[in-house]
Design a protein around this motif. Structure first.
Motif, PDB file in Angstrom:
ATOM      1  N   ARG A 170      -0.539   3.459   8.716  1.00 32.86           N
ATOM      2  CA  ARG A 170      -1.750   3.303   9.530  1.00 32.86           C
ATOM      3  C   ARG A 170      -1.933   1.832   9.914  1.00 32.86           C
ATOM      4  NH1 ARG A 170      -3.839   7.138   5.856  1.00 32.86           N
ATOM      5  NH2 ARG A 170      -4.904   5.507   4.643  1.00 32.86           N
ATOM      6  N   GLY A 171      -1.646   0.927   8.977  1.00 38.00           N
ATOM      7  CA  GLY A 171      -1.728  -0.496   9.285  1.00 38.00           C
ATOM      8  C   GLY A 171      -0.720  -0.898  10.347  1.00 38.00           C
ATOM      9  N   PRO A 178       0.823  -1.203   0.000  1.00 37.70           N
ATOM     10  CA  PRO A 178       0.000   0.000   0.000  1.00 37.70           C
ATOM     11  C   PRO A 178       0.863   1.262   0.000  1.00 37.70           C
ATOM     12  CG  PRO A 178      -0.002  -1.024   2.163  1.00 37.70           C
ATOM     13  CD  PRO A 178       0.783  -1.922   1.264  1.00 37.70           C
ATOM     14  N   PRO A 179       0.275   2.395  -0.347  1.00 35.42           N
ATOM     15  CA  PRO A 179       1.010   3.653  -0.250  1.00 35.42           C
ATOM     16  C   PRO A 179       1.435   3.891   1.205  1.00 35.42           C
ATOM     17  CG  PRO A 179      -1.148   3.993  -1.259  1.00 35.42           C
ATOM     18  CD  PRO A 179      -1.087   2.577  -0.797  1.00 35.42           C
ATOM     19  N   TRP A 180       2.490   4.665   1.388  1.00 38.70           N
ATOM     20  CA  TRP A 180       3.062   4.879   2.723  1.00 38.70           C
ATOM     21  C   TRP A 180       2.043   5.257   3.792  1.00 38.70           C
ATOM     22  CZ3 TRP A 180       7.195   3.143   4.865  1.00 38.70           C
ATOM     23  CH2 TRP A 180       8.286   2.793   4.083  1.00 38.70           C
ATOM     24  N   PRO A 181       1.188   6.252   3.577  1.00 40.75           N
ATOM     25  CA  PRO A 181       0.264   6.612   4.667  1.00 40.75           C
ATOM     26  C   PRO A 181      -0.629   5.446   5.106  1.00 40.75           C
ATOM     27  CG  PRO A 181       0.282   8.325   3.009  1.00 40.75           C
ATOM     28  CD  PRO A 181       1.048   7.161   2.436  1.00 40.75           C
TER      29      PRO A 181
END
Length: 89
Positions: free
Chosen positions: A64-65, A57-60
């Motif tokens: 969050r994960g 996934p993208p960094w943000p």
């Protein structure tokens, strides 16, 4: 999917079970930053090859994960030892 097991001898099945147990224990006993990593050695115990083309996934969203995972550890293991070590690559 697991038809290959039908062709293994008892000794081969036991050896496979021991390798799998060792890999699962290594993963289970991971601590600190080792909890975060990609685990191709564990996946390599399966007869089908793992696709080396993973999707991330993208960094943000990824971060969050990670935060949710760490929060779940606080809930599930609130007395876990805190590791102050920085990861340095």
């Amino acid at each position: 999917m697991d038809d290959d097991l039908d062709t293994l001898s008892r000794e081969e099945l036991i050896a496979l079970a021991r390798r799998m147990r060792a890999a699962i224990r290594d993963h289970r006993d991971a601590s600190g930053h080792d909890l975060c990593w990609h685990h191709p050695k564990l996946w390599a115990l399966l007869p089908e090859p793992a696709d080396p083309e993973i999707a991330v996934p993208p960094w943000p969203r990824f971060l969050r994960g990670c935060v949710r995972y760490r929060e779940s550890l606080d809930r599930q293991k609130p007395d876990a030892q805190v590791l102050e070590e920085e990861f340095d690559g």
